[in-house]
Design an enzyme around this catalytic site. Structure first.
Site, PDB file in Angstrom:
ATOM      1  N   GLY A 135       1.987   2.582  -2.792  1.00  0.00           N
ATOM      2  CA  GLY A 135       1.327   3.758  -3.528  1.00  0.00           C
ATOM      3  C   GLY A 135       2.308   3.188  -4.934  1.00  0.00           C
ATOM      4  O   GLY A 135       2.449   3.932  -5.951  1.00  0.00           O
ATOM      5  N   LYS A 136       2.857   2.496  -5.045  1.00  0.00           N
ATOM      6  CA  LYS A 136       3.401   1.387  -6.629  1.00  0.00           C
ATOM      7  C   LYS A 136       2.608   1.758  -7.716  1.00  0.00           C
ATOM      8  O   LYS A 136       2.817   1.755  -8.130  1.00  0.00           O
ATOM      9  CB  LYS A 136       4.226   0.622  -5.920  1.00  0.00           C
ATOM     10  CG  LYS A 136       4.538  -0.577  -4.583  1.00  0.00           C
ATOM     11  CD  LYS A 136       4.776  -1.526  -4.730  1.00  0.00           C
ATOM     12  CE  LYS A 136       3.488  -2.955  -4.275  1.00  0.00           C
ATOM     13  NZ  LYS A 136       3.161  -2.163  -3.108  1.00  0.00           N
ATOM     14  N   THR A 156       2.837 -12.895   2.425  1.00  0.00           N
ATOM     15  CA  THR A 156       1.936 -13.301   1.040  1.00  0.00           C
ATOM     16  C   THR A 156       2.476 -14.424   0.594  1.00  0.00           C
ATOM     17  O   THR A 156       3.799 -14.943   1.677  1.00  0.00           O
ATOM     18  CB  THR A 156       1.871 -12.134   0.382  1.00  0.00           C
ATOM     19  OG1 THR A 156       1.226 -12.784  -0.751  1.00  0.00           O
ATOM     20  CG2 THR A 156       2.962 -12.201  -0.360  1.00  0.00           C
ATOM     21  N   ASP A 162       0.952  -1.723   0.085  1.00  0.00           N
ATOM     22  CA  ASP A 162       0.241   0.217  -0.402  1.00  0.00           C
ATOM     23  C   ASP A 162       0.868   1.080   0.076  1.00  0.00           C
ATOM     24  O   ASP A 162       0.240   2.403   0.256  1.00  0.00           O
ATOM     25  CB  ASP A 162      -1.396   0.242   1.562  1.00  0.00           C
ATOM     26  CG  ASP A 162      -1.587  -1.153   1.230  1.00  0.00           C
ATOM     27  OD1 ASP A 162      -2.376  -1.664   1.199  1.00  0.00           O
ATOM     28  OD2 ASP A 162      -1.862  -2.116   2.304  1.00  0.00           O
ATOM     29  N   ALA A 176      -6.999  -0.901  -0.120  1.00  0.00           N
ATOM     30  CA  ALA A 176      -8.016  -1.285  -1.614  1.00  0.00           C
ATOM     31  C   ALA A 176      -8.947  -2.178  -2.033  1.00  0.00           C
ATOM     32  O   ALA A 176      -9.585  -2.019  -2.949  1.00  0.00           O
ATOM     33  CB  ALA A 176      -6.965  -1.247  -3.049  1.00  0.00           C
ATOM     34  N   ALA A 214      -3.832  -8.077  -5.089  1.00  0.00           N
ATOM     35  CA  ALA A 214      -3.127  -6.672  -4.127  1.00  0.00           C
ATOM     36  C   ALA A 214      -4.286  -5.701  -4.606  1.00  0.00           C
ATOM     37  O   ALA A 214      -5.500  -6.110  -4.965  1.00  0.00           O
ATOM     38  CB  ALA A 214      -2.384  -7.206  -5.577  1.00  0.00           C
ATOM     39  N   GLY A 215      -3.961  -4.184  -4.363  1.00  0.00           N
ATOM     40  CA  GLY A 215      -5.053  -3.301  -4.676  1.00  0.00           C
ATOM     41  C   GLY A 215      -4.312  -1.432  -4.764  1.00  0.00           C
ATOM     42  O   GLY A 215      -3.073  -1.495  -4.374  1.00  0.00           O
ATOM     43  N   HIS A 216      -3.804  -1.350  -6.076  1.00  0.00           N
ATOM     44  CA  HIS A 216      -3.182  -0.548  -6.168  1.00  0.00           C
ATOM     45  C   HIS A 216      -4.755   0.572  -7.351  1.00  0.00           C
ATOM     46  O   HIS A 216      -5.461   0.312  -7.999  1.00  0.00           O
ATOM     47  CB  HIS A 216      -3.060  -0.706  -7.706  1.00  0.00           C
ATOM     48  CG  HIS A 216      -1.490  -1.780  -7.103  1.00  0.00           C
ATOM     49  ND1 HIS A 216      -1.173  -3.009  -8.125  1.00  0.00           N
ATOM     50  CD2 HIS A 216      -1.140  -2.230  -5.949  1.00  0.00           C
ATOM     51  CE1 HIS A 216      -0.173  -3.908  -7.271  1.00  0.00           C
ATOM     52  NE2 HIS A 216       0.297  -3.327  -6.219  1.00  0.00           N
ATOM     53  N   THR A 217      -4.546   1.436  -6.105  1.00  0.00           N
ATOM     54  CA  THR A 217      -4.899   2.719  -6.816  1.00  0.00           C
ATOM     55  C   THR A 217      -4.315   4.091  -7.952  1.00  0.00           C
ATOM     56  O   THR A 217      -3.569   4.629  -7.142  1.00  0.00           O
ATOM     57  CB  THR A 217      -5.703   3.272  -6.052  1.00  0.00           C
ATOM     58  OG1 THR A 217      -6.464   2.621  -4.728  1.00  0.00           O
ATOM     59  CG2 THR A 217      -7.158   5.151  -5.810  1.00  0.00           C
ATOM     60  N   GLN A 252       2.339  -6.303  -3.221  1.00  0.00           N
ATOM     61  CA  GLN A 252       2.916  -5.856  -1.747  1.00  0.00           C
ATOM     62  C   GLN A 252       4.402  -5.830  -1.485  1.00  0.00           C
ATOM     63  O   GLN A 252       4.798  -4.938  -2.685  1.00  0.00           O
ATOM     64  CB  GLN A 252       2.359  -7.577  -1.306  1.00  0.00           C
ATOM     65  CG  GLN A 252       1.020  -8.524  -1.102  1.00  0.00           C
ATOM     66  CD  GLN A 252       0.855  -8.983  -2.670  1.00  0.00           C
ATOM     67  OE1 GLN A 252       1.720 -10.039  -3.729  1.00  0.00           O
ATOM     68  NE2 GLN A 252      -0.222  -8.784  -3.638  1.00  0.00           N
TER      69      GLN A 252
END
Length: 428
Positions: A15-16, A238, A13, A298, A39-42, A223
């Site tokens: 900010g990648k 993970t 998390d 996310a 994963a969660g990329h915004t 991650q």
């Protein structure tokens, strides 16, 4: 032309997604090399917000090809859902492909993930319950189903049958759950194969040729180091290797081809799920950071645990990854704090000072963090475009990080928009 690897240096998390999105504009290829839809990329494009779990974050900017590499585990339905999300915004997804060697998440993987967490009671690992770990288990156990198998009905039939013998036995005898039906799964995944057949490619040859032809190739991790299966806070990690080294295995490229190793860290720390977190702030300050930084997962929506920047852990991450360029995100969140603390060492129960990150989380959980206190700043920095225009205290904060880590900062993010970046140095 060059190669770039973007990795997280904390617990994810960082900010990648935003950094990958920025770099993808000049990339001929963007390769996601590990993880799955956990994963969660915004990514923000003007007023539009995109939350991507499986597709490479560079999918919105890259004019070349975006590939899910062999190291990714793919949930076909999640793939189609994200494709649809982007198509609804009238953006093209014709450039998205999947490695024929990528493993496929099956319904029994998701159920196993869920049942195990329920069965474990407390404490749980805190997985996203999306079948990521069980899919990697089958991969290592040599019983997994790969993307190429979706295109061969006989192979798919045999592999699903073999897997259901074991999985249904677990469901019935250990978890007291209903067994899965072969025909339901087989029919659905045959259909997935038909829909994916033009996207499944032997990506390794193409990626290596692109590098040989001096194209810009961007490798995107999910991650972060502290969640790495080997080097993270095991077992609260993970199931893959989100390191720079993981990109070579997860995309099928030699380590000699990697040049710019870009590590992303927040200006503070966050973590989702259970596990050790030395600098965690379980107080009003932690709550304030969470509120200002909108620190909610996310992928899961879970509130993130928040704390001061841990430079011992960050230095360890930079060493393992061989980071050549550092990115600091969310510096703007620390605006209006009178004092900002950074962890610079640990003190054991015996009073010894340690400056290395331990392998034992049991040991880590007993450590007291030794902090360096720095001056904060009050000025709004969200529209600052150059290092010289930052408040002097913000500049000193960044300089302290650089000096401690011995790594040059390449970019500082001061907001979620693509334009809210300060370029501090050049890439190779």
């Amino acid at each position: 032309m060059s190669t770039y690897v973007v990795v997280g240096l904390q617990w994810g998390d960082e900010g990648k997604g935003k950094i990958t999105d920025v770099l993808a504009e000049k990339s001929d290829y963007v390769i996601r090399y590990q993880g799955g839809n956990n994963a969660g990329h915004t990514v923000y494009v003007g007023e539009d917000k995109f939350v991507l779990h499986l597709l490479p974050s560079g999918v919105l900017q890259c004019k070349g090809k975006c590939i899910l590499g062999n190291g990714v585990v793919v949930n076909p339905q999640a793939f189609f859902n994200e494709i649809e999300q982007i198509e609804k915004r009238r953006l093209s997804v014709n450039h998205v492909f999947i490695s024929s060697r990528a493993h496929i998440i099956m319904p029994y993987h998701i159920l196993l993930d869920t049942y195990r967490e329920e069965f474990a009671g407390s404490p749980q690992i805190g997985t996203t319950k999306r079948g990521i770990g069980p899919c990697y288990e089958d991969k290592v156990a040599r019983s997994g189903i790969r993307a190429i198998d979706l295109l061969n009905p006989d192979v798919l039939k045999a592999k699903i049958n073999e897997n259901l013998v074991v999985k249904n036995a677990l469901f019935q005898k250990l978890f007291d759950k209903e067994p899965l039906k072969f025909e339901d799964i087989y029919t659905k995944y045959l259909e997935y194969g038909m829909k994916l057949k033009n996207r499944i490619i032997d990506s390794e040859y193409e990626i290596n040729k692109a590098i040989k032809d001096d194209k810009n190739v961007l490798f995107e991790g999910a991650q972060a180091l502290m969640l790495d299966i080997d080097f993270g806070t095991y077992p609260y990690v993970t199931s893959s290797s989100p390191t720079t080294g993981g990109s070579t295995v997860g995309a099928g490229v030699p380590p000699t081809s990697l040049k710019n190793l870009i590590g992303v860290s927040k200006a503070y720390c966050t973590r989702v799920g259970n596990g050790a977190f030395p600098t965690e702030l379980e107080n009003e300050t932690g709550d304030l950071i969470r509120k200002i930084g909108n620190e909610y997962g996310a992928s899961t929506g879970r509130p993130r645990r928040c704390g001061w920047l841990d430079l011992v852990a960050l230095r360890y991450s930079c060493i393992i990854n061989g980071i050549t360029h550092l990115v600091i995100t969310k510096l703007d969140v620390l605006t209006n704090f009178d004092k900002i603390k950074v962890g610079i060492a640990y003190r054991t129960l015996e009073g010894k000072v340690k400056d290395i990150f331990p392998s034992s989380i049991e040991e880590l959980s007993t450590y007291e963090v030794i902090y360096q206190e720095l001056d904060g700043w009050k000025e709004d920095i969200s529209n600052v475009k150059s290092h010289e225009d930052l408040p002097i205290s913000a500049r000193k904060y960044l300089q302290f990080i650089e000096d401690f880590l011995g790594v040059q900062i390449y970019l500082v993010s001061v907001g979620p928009e693509r334009s809210q970046n300060i370029i501090m140095s050049n890439l190779n």
